[in-house]
Design a protein around this motif. Structure first.
Motif, PDB file in Angstrom:
ATOM      1  N   GLY A  26       0.817  -1.198   0.000  1.00 18.47           N
ATOM      2  CA  GLY A  26       0.000   0.000   0.000  1.00 18.47           C
ATOM      3  C   GLY A  26       0.848   1.243   0.000  1.00 18.47           C
ATOM      4  N   GLY A  27       0.176   2.389  -0.005  1.00 19.06           N
ATOM      5  CA  GLY A  27       0.916   3.638   0.049  1.00 19.06           C
ATOM      6  C   GLY A  27       0.120   4.811  -0.451  1.00 19.06           C
ATOM      7  N   GLN A  28       0.766   5.978  -0.406  1.00 18.96           N
ATOM      8  CA  GLN A  28       0.150   7.175  -0.941  1.00 18.96           C
ATOM      9  C   GLN A  28       0.348   7.194  -2.456  1.00 18.96           C
ATOM     10  N   ARG A  29      -0.656   7.747  -3.172  1.00 18.28           N
ATOM     11  CA  ARG A  29      -0.570   7.829  -4.633  1.00 18.28           C
ATOM     12  C   ARG A  29      -0.346   9.282  -5.048  1.00 18.28           C
ATOM     13  N   ILE A  30       0.115   9.454  -6.244  1.00 17.13           N
ATOM     14  CA  ILE A  30       0.254  10.806  -6.785  1.00 17.13           C
ATOM     15  C   ILE A  30      -1.147  11.339  -7.081  1.00 17.13           C
ATOM     16  N   HIS A  31      -1.455  12.567  -6.606  1.00 20.79           N
ATOM     17  CA  HIS A  31      -2.771  13.126  -6.907  1.00 20.79           C
ATOM     18  C   HIS A  31      -2.670  14.353  -7.801  1.00 20.79           C
ATOM     19  N   ASP A  32      -1.445  14.750  -8.140  1.00 23.77           N
ATOM     20  CA  ASP A  32      -1.235  15.931  -8.984  1.00 23.77           C
ATOM     21  C   ASP A  32      -1.009  15.499 -10.430  1.00 23.77           C
ATOM     22  N   TYR A  33      -1.781  16.093 -11.344  1.00 27.92           N
ATOM     23  CA  TYR A  33      -1.730  15.693 -12.754  1.00 27.92           C
ATOM     24  C   TYR A  33      -0.326  15.821 -13.349  1.00 27.92           C
ATOM     25  N   ASP A  34       0.310  16.953 -13.145  1.00 28.19           N
ATOM     26  CA  ASP A  34       1.632  17.164 -13.747  1.00 28.19           C
ATOM     27  C   ASP A  34       2.657  16.167 -13.214  1.00 28.19           C
ATOM     28  N   MET A  35       2.601  15.937 -11.925  1.00 24.55           N
ATOM     29  CA  MET A  35       3.541  14.998 -11.318  1.00 24.55           C
ATOM     30  C   MET A  35       3.348  13.585 -11.895  1.00 24.55           C
ATOM     31  N   LEU A  36       2.080  13.258 -12.146  1.00 24.72           N
ATOM     32  CA  LEU A  36       1.744  11.934 -12.674  1.00 24.72           C
ATOM     33  C   LEU A  36       2.272  11.795 -14.105  1.00 24.72           C
ATOM     34  N   MET A  37       2.095  12.854 -14.919  1.00 22.22           N
ATOM     35  CA  MET A  37       2.557  12.808 -16.308  1.00 22.22           C
ATOM     36  C   MET A  37       4.086  12.725 -16.373  1.00 22.22           C
ATOM     37  N   GLU A  38       4.710  13.424 -15.455  1.00 25.16           N
ATOM     38  CA  GLU A  38       6.165  13.403 -15.373  1.00 25.16           C
ATOM     39  C   GLU A  38       6.687  11.991 -15.071  1.00 25.16           C
ATOM     40  N   LYS A  39       6.005  11.355 -14.141  1.00 23.15           N
ATOM     41  CA  LYS A  39       6.415  10.008 -13.729  1.00 23.15           C
ATOM     42  C   LYS A  39       6.234   9.020 -14.882  1.00 23.15           C
ATOM     43  N   LEU A  40       5.114   9.155 -15.582  1.00 23.42           N
ATOM     44  CA  LEU A  40       4.845   8.288 -16.734  1.00 23.42           C
ATOM     45  C   LEU A  40       5.966   8.436 -17.771  1.00 23.42           C
ATOM     46  N   ALA A  41       6.287   9.703 -18.051  1.00 22.06           N
ATOM     47  CA  ALA A  41       7.309   9.977 -19.064  1.00 22.06           C
ATOM     48  C   ALA A  41       8.647   9.379 -18.639  1.00 22.06           C
ATOM     49  N   LYS A  42       8.979   9.579 -17.356  1.00 21.23           N
ATOM     50  CA  LYS A  42      10.247   9.070 -16.831  1.00 21.23           C
ATOM     51  C   LYS A  42      10.348   7.551 -16.996  1.00 21.23           C
ATOM     52  N   ARG A  43       9.179   6.893 -16.949  1.00 20.62           N
ATOM     53  CA  ARG A  43       9.174   5.430 -17.078  1.00 20.62           C
ATOM     54  C   ARG A  43       9.013   4.973 -18.526  1.00 20.62           C
ATOM     55  N   GLY A  44       8.929   5.950 -19.414  1.00 21.93           N
ATOM     56  CA  GLY A  44       8.760   5.596 -20.824  1.00 21.93           C
ATOM     57  C   GLY A  44       7.415   4.974 -21.132  1.00 21.93           C
ATOM     58  N   MET A  45       6.408   5.287 -20.301  1.00 24.05           N
ATOM     59  CA  MET A  45       5.068   4.726 -20.518  1.00 24.05           C
ATOM     60  C   MET A  45       4.227   5.678 -21.364  1.00 24.05           C
ATOM     61  N   THR A  46       3.253   5.127 -22.094  1.00 24.02           N
ATOM     62  CA  THR A  46       2.345   5.974 -22.875  1.00 24.02           C
ATOM     63  C   THR A  46       1.021   6.115 -22.128  1.00 24.02           C
ATOM     64  N   GLU A  47       0.210   7.066 -22.596  1.00 25.00           N
ATOM     65  CA  GLU A  47      -1.099   7.310 -21.959  1.00 25.00           C
ATOM     66  C   GLU A  47      -2.162   6.330 -22.434  1.00 25.00           C
ATOM     67  N   GLU A  48      -1.824   5.549 -23.430  1.00 22.24           N
ATOM     68  CA  GLU A  48      -2.811   4.679 -24.068  1.00 22.24           C
ATOM     69  C   GLU A  48      -3.539   3.787 -23.065  1.00 22.24           C
ATOM     70  N   GLY A  49      -4.842   3.831 -23.100  1.00 19.69           N
ATOM     71  CA  GLY A  49      -5.653   3.011 -22.207  1.00 19.69           C
ATOM     72  C   GLY A  49      -5.804   3.632 -20.831  1.00 19.69           C
ATOM     73  N   LEU A  50      -5.074   4.722 -20.575  1.00 15.77           N
ATOM     74  CA  LEU A  50      -5.125   5.387 -19.269  1.00 15.77           C
ATOM     75  C   LEU A  50      -5.834   6.736 -19.342  1.00 15.77           C
ATOM     76  N   GLU A  51      -6.421   7.052 -20.495  1.00 15.15           N
ATOM     77  CA  GLU A  51      -6.951   8.397 -20.735  1.00 15.15           C
ATOM     78  C   GLU A  51      -7.888   8.882 -19.636  1.00 15.15           C
ATOM     79  N   THR A  52      -8.917   8.085 -19.332  1.00 13.40           N
ATOM     80  CA  THR A  52      -9.898   8.522 -18.333  1.00 13.40           C
ATOM     81  C   THR A  52      -9.264   8.636 -16.949  1.00 13.40           C
ATOM     82  N   TYR A  53      -8.403   7.672 -16.653  1.00 10.33           N
ATOM     83  CA  TYR A  53      -7.685   7.709 -15.374  1.00 10.33           C
ATOM     84  C   TYR A  53      -6.906   9.015 -15.252  1.00 10.33           C
TER      85      TYR A  53
END
Lengths: 443, 443
Positions: free
Chosen positions: B370-397
């Motif tokens: 368990g743990g705390q999750r990122i609740h800030d949009y920019d921080m979340l996008m930054e983390k995704l990018a850092k991991r080389g992940m795409t937004e595909e399938g995560l749009e609504t999330y």
């Protein structure tokens, strides 16, 4: 190193705590999402959305230590202020703000006007923006009531001596057979997603006598109607030592009675928000399938096209008939034709064209299928053979019947459909959190 | 036409009814499965297995109107007789039989000696004959206790203002990403089975503030160990407006405290059957990941090979350390390395190599992440990018976070693992009703 000793006491109060006697006049701290801001110039009403409802806060220029321009709808905040009486506010209270602390700010404005009383948008938009549309108080209330239904199901069955089980959703063979199965590769072996916990719950009747499960089931049906989903939550039970399949209908009636009382008691707020009148379930009529077809044909002048099947319109008319004749929103239709029931259904010894089974219709829509099952090994093997089915993937299920099984039966209730009918919605997607249908796989 | 008016009164009595005061001496009717027959010549003891336990019946030649030769173990019966006291019988009562009515007869003799106190057979045999092996009173008791755990989870969270949700198991993208996904064809579109309800429950925090779900999750991991399953039941919750991730650990501690009390109260019979001593959960120590590794290395002379991962043996030693140092069966391990946590985990602002997260170990085995999750949009996008992940399938999330989300976090508990550790079993399959693993797809 430190120790966790249990739930932490919070400084912030929930709505029910604000409404406790003796709170008025107190300085309180409350958190929530900014549902709407009504700016009147030097005064503004900031409505917070909390899990239990809305809380009105009053912002006053010069009094509240915060610049209102720095607040936006959908921000989450923690506010401090004096709790006062206010006749016009929701629940009769408001908070006169001294401080506002922003916890998070939205990046974009909302795609839907969720603070309106009725969310005036298409079903498509509601589903596409599911995490937003449900912030509307009325949309949200539907799923609180759905919680109450499932809670009622479990609480009632615990009380009646049922044991809760958790059966696998990946299996080698579907309970209902046929082509409506989602198929997947399971470490290089063909597998399916279970259409129902049927075979598992029957096996567990030999262990616990009475069992239930609330979980997802999967149907790869190519229907695209207002009442079909390709994944739904099934409320299933199975009970042994029955005298007849009427025991199962009696148990379901008991569940409905218990649940309506629970909703009345613990979900009154949501029922009021949605203006729902609970149906009378003190007695539910049961009528034979063939008789129901006959009666409906006579009363509404509808020709019987197929004596062994019910068309959706006929179902609807049987519902209407039950309402008109017995003033009941529910009606059990009994003795379904064997050819429309799966291999495990017990045929009526009086007439093998029919089964000891039933559907429950709620306002003209089937929400339950149930019945007595075959508990005799030889009879089961005979039925399989007659249907041209093989034992493959059913070995453990079939073996169970070699080793003594009591007479038993059970049912499955579609959670989303029951919610839909109770709330008077016209599409099952309205009462499904994240529906899966022919075209919808996200969100 | 007839009316259903609720649960039918039964003539037959359950064990708890037989034990009611004033019943002794009465003529009673009881049904059940023949667990065992001990034939002593003119007298025989027929033990019935019922859902609440065993009931001893006494057959007497000439008195009981039935030929004992027509009875076999695993038959199901309805018996009539006089309820009498009997010190040596289970629960201190027995029924002196006047009549036996057979409800069903087995076709074959049982493949396992289920009436033995301990079912002396291999795990493989137990699983292959699951519907038979669970008729053993001790095997069955494990799953009653499992019921109590899940019941405790739900009851506690309702009380704490959580809303129960039902999220889809078929989706477009897994929450944890990676290769451990079961893939399927969804009407000619690629789909996956959800590894966790993570993304859905986070989205619902913006609606209900606090949500939970108890349901199946699917992991296509190629592990074949004593503690891994490819499908298991996850007890998940997610809560908003947290001050820190300690709120989540505190809530879990509260759940454990509530559940141990519930088990003590309502499952005492099963705890006794399995000789289980409940752990003390009045306080649970929490120790940092890096500190735990250090302490264990010092105390047990084990070299730290990888500072960013915990090996199973290290987990085990941390459990041992917690027992020795603080006399606790549980220990929270906090601040896990970021690289071992999914993209949505909140990094520690003090040191981004670590996250505001935790595992809970129970007797040296991880049962919760368990743990705390990122609740800030920019921080979340930054983390995704850092991991080389795409937004595909995560749009609504992802969109959800554009529209205001409170600080939040949550956890997932493995139901089968928690049961396994509580009962002191050494293989998670012992506490899984129908396990799914690399080689097991049936029954």
């Amino acid at each position: 190193m430190e120790f966790m000793t249990g739930v932490k006491e919070k400084e912030t109060l929930e709505l029910s705590e604000l409404l406790e006697e003796g709170r008025l006049g107190e300085e309180v701290k409350v958190n929530g999402a900014v549902h709407t801001i009504r700016d009147m110039g030097t005064v503004a009403f900031v409505i917070l959305r909390k899990r239990e409802g809305l809380v009105q806060c009053v912002y006053e220029e010069g009094v509240t230590k915060f610049n209102l321009k720095d607040l936006r709808e959908a921000a989450t905040v923690e506010v401090t202020g004096k709790l006062t009486e206010s006749e016009k506010a929701p629940n009769g209270i408001e908070i006169r703000l001294s401080e506002i602390k922003v916890l998070s700010m939205p990046k974009d404005s909302l795609p839907l006007a969720v603070s309106k009383w009725k969310l005036n948008t298409s079903l498509e938009a509601k589903l596409n923006y599911r995490s937003i549309s449900l912030r509307n108080v009325r949309e949200r209330a539907k799923f609180k009531i759905q919680e109450g239904i499932v809670r009622g199901f479990r609480e009632f069955l615990y009380k009646e001596g049922f044991t809760e089980i958790h059966t696998p959703k990946i299996g080698a063979k579907g309970a209902e057979g046929g082509s409506n199965l989602f198929r997947l590769d399971y470490f290089h072996r063909p597998a399916v997603l279970e259409q129902s916990p049927q075979l598992y719950k029957q096996m567990m009747v030999g262990v616990f006598d009475r069992v239930f499960e609330t979980g997802p089931v999967f149907r790869a049906e190519k229907h695209n109607t207002k009442r079909h989903l390709n994944e739904y939550t099934s409320l299933d039970f199975e009970m042994g030592y029955i005298d007849s399949f009427e025991d199962i209908m009696a148990m379901e009636t008991g569940f409905l009675q218990y649940t309506m009382e629970l909703l009345k008691k613990d979900y009154a707020k949501e029922l009021k928000i949605l203006d729902v009148t609970l149906p009378d379930v003190s007695k539910i009529p049961a009528i034979r399938f063939d008789e129901a077809k006959q009666k409906v044909s006579e009363k509404y002048g509808r020709k019987i096209r197929n004596p062994f099947d019910l068309e959706p319109e006929e179902e609807h008319l049987i519902g209407q008939y039950a309402k008109e004749e017995w003033d009941s929103d529910f009606v059990f239709v009994t003795y379904y034709p064997s050819k429309k029931r799966p291999f495990y259904a017990m045929d009526d010894p009086q007439d093998e064209k029919f089964t000891l089974s039933f559907d429950l219709l709620f306002r003209g829509l089937e929400i339950t299928t149930g019945g007595q099952r075959i508990h005799d090994y030889d009879m089961l093997m005979e039925k399989l053979a007659k249907r041209g089915m093989t034992e493959e993937g059913l070995e453990t299920y079939l073996d169970t019947f070699k080793h003594g099984m009591p007479p038993h039966g059970g049912l499955g209730i579609g959670m989303e459909r029951l919610t839909m009918q109770l709330l008077g919605e016209d599409n099952v997607r309205e009462t499904t959190l994240f529906p899966r249908d022919l075209s919808r796989l996200t969100p």
